[in-house]
Design an enzyme around this catalytic site. Structure first.
Site, PDB file in Angstrom:
ATOM      1  N   ARG A  84    -106.012  64.547 -54.474  1.00 45.94           N
ATOM      2  CA  ARG A  84    -106.868  63.402 -54.796  1.00 45.94           C
ATOM      3  C   ARG A  84    -107.657  62.925 -53.576  1.00 45.94           C
ATOM      4  O   ARG A  84    -107.858  61.723 -53.379  1.00 45.94           O
ATOM      5  CB  ARG A  84    -106.043  62.235 -55.346  1.00 45.94           C
ATOM      6  CG  ARG A  84    -105.196  62.563 -56.553  1.00 45.94           C
ATOM      7  CD  ARG A  84    -106.026  62.914 -57.782  1.00 45.94           C
ATOM      8  NE  ARG A  84    -105.128  63.167 -58.884  1.00 45.94           N
ATOM      9  CZ  ARG A  84    -104.548  64.350 -59.129  1.00 45.94           C
ATOM     10  NH1 ARG A  84    -104.828  65.383 -58.354  1.00 45.94           N
ATOM     11  NH2 ARG A  84    -103.740  64.499 -60.153  1.00 45.94           N
ATOM     12  N   SER A 121    -105.167  56.468 -63.762  1.00 46.01           N
ATOM     13  CA  SER A 121    -104.073  56.398 -62.794  1.00 46.01           C
ATOM     14  C   SER A 121    -104.491  55.557 -61.591  1.00 46.01           C
ATOM     15  O   SER A 121    -105.422  55.910 -60.884  1.00 46.01           O
ATOM     16  CB  SER A 121    -103.679  57.804 -62.338  1.00 46.01           C
ATOM     17  OG  SER A 121    -103.221  58.576 -63.431  1.00 46.01           O
ATOM     18  N   GLU A 123    -105.155  55.257 -55.848  1.00 48.08           N
ATOM     19  CA  GLU A 123    -106.134  56.308 -56.110  1.00 48.08           C
ATOM     20  C   GLU A 123    -107.503  55.685 -56.330  1.00 48.08           C
ATOM     21  O   GLU A 123    -108.537  56.300 -56.071  1.00 48.08           O
ATOM     22  CB  GLU A 123    -105.703  57.108 -57.338  1.00 48.08           C
ATOM     23  CG  GLU A 123    -106.603  58.250 -57.707  1.00 48.08           C
ATOM     24  CD  GLU A 123    -106.044  59.092 -58.844  1.00 48.08           C
ATOM     25  OE1 GLU A 123    -106.864  59.705 -59.556  1.00 48.08           O
ATOM     26  OE2 GLU A 123    -104.812  59.155 -59.017  1.00 48.08           O
TER      27      GLU A 123
END
Length: 337
Positions: free
Chosen positions: A163, A237, A333
């Site tokens: 990520r 998320s 994130e």
């Protein structure tokens, strides 16, 4: 090209946060970008480049200029069993996955239904169910904000990680991505080992799925676990799954025998952040108008009228509890502005 002053960004962030920017500029094609950049002055600063806002939390009004891509278009080139697919940065990512399924171009099936635009995939290195987009990105075409020069950036220079990429750090807001070229395979090799994909397929009576069946299974799983941002504001998320040293994981396993994990390498294990958050009792709880989704603890939601500050307070409370209970720092994130 669209150019607005004092623009409300509520439609450009999937959390549905009511926040504005001083100036909003949207490009319909890559030829508009360089001439505009040449007109920028100190009054237009700072800059913020966004996609569909599916990975964004606005905690206040942005006192600068927001740049957004509405650049469309898809071109394909086949070569030696692979297809090189160049997509405008404003294309919807899931539309590209669907296009690939229709044409027999494979690799992105597990990335079905991830919200956001093509340009954001190259920044965020989106991933799901054991697959990351970095494995398919071939190159990125962008315009350097400082010079207006067009550049082609190969995947190897992006320093992709879990990520993560240089676009999130030393390249942040330095390049306006106009297109991304992916390399997909004409051979279908499904990735079925992650999560409960096999169980879902088995429940449908499918042992050897087609690409369409795999995509449908992924969509079913995501729809069951994740709220629709059009119904309940969220950014998917919110936290990154933490990677811990194996010794740390083994100590935790002594206290929490049911702790799930995924092998990273001989020295590291990945632990699902959702499990950590759930064990801290946050699943389904709220602080003000911000809450943790009752089906997926990794997702923070706007229960109606939440401010960015409320979501951020909830985020920090969760992080504090996870650190206190497990000694693990979890990181966001989502890009917090």
């Amino acid at each position: 090209m669209k150019d607005f002053k004092n623009f409300n960004l509520i439609q450009y962030n999937t959390f549905g946060i009511n926040a504005s920017c001083r100036r909003f500029v949207e490009f319909d094609n890559d030829k508009e970008v360089t001439p505009f950049l040449c007109t920028l002055n100190e009054d237009d600063m700072p800059l913020l480049i966004i996609g569909a806002g599916s990975n964004l939390l606005l905690t206040k009004d942005f006192e600068g200029t927001v740049l957004h891509s509405a650049i469309k278009g898809v071109e394909s080139r086949c070569d030696n069993g692979f297809v090189y697919l160049t997509c405008g940065s404003g294309e919807i990512w899931d539309d590209i996955v669907e296009l690939c399924i229709d044409h027999g171009w494979h690799g992105a099936e597990n990335l079905s239904l991830i919200p956001g635009d093509v340009g954001a995939t190259a920044v965020q290195n989106i991933g799901a169910y054991g697959v990351e987009v970095k494995d398919f990105i071939w190159s990125i075409e962008a315009i350097e904000v400082a010079t207006g020069l067009r550049v082609v950036i190969p995947r190897s220079e992006c320093e992709y990680a879990y990520r993560d990429s240089r676009f999130k750090h030393d390249w942040k807001n330095q390049f306006f991505i106009t297109s991304v070229t992916y390399r997909f395979s004409e051979t279908f090799s499904p990735m079925l080992e992650y999560g409960n994909i096999k169980q879902r397929l088995k429940a449908k009576g499918v042992e050897k799925p087609t690409a369409r069946q795999l995509r449908d299974a992924i969509i079913d799983i995501r729809n069951e676990k994740l709220p629709d941002p059009k119904v309940m504001g969220n950014a998917g998320s919110f936290f990154v799954n933490p990677v811990v040293e194996r010794e740390k994981y083994l100590r935790l396993m002594e206290e929490f025998p049911d702790i799930p994990h995924y092998y990273v390498d001989e020295n590291h294990e990945k632990i699902p952040a959702a499990w950590l958050i759930d064990k801290c009792g946050w699943k389904g709880r709220s602080l003000g108008n911000a809450g943790v989704h009752d089906k997926q603890a990794l997702v923070l939601v706007n229960k109606g009228g939440a401010s960015g500050e409320e979501v951020l307070r909830l985020c920090e409370a969760i992080r504090e509890d996870v650190l206190g209970k497990f000694g693990i720092k979890i990181y966001t994130e989502v890009n917090i502005i």
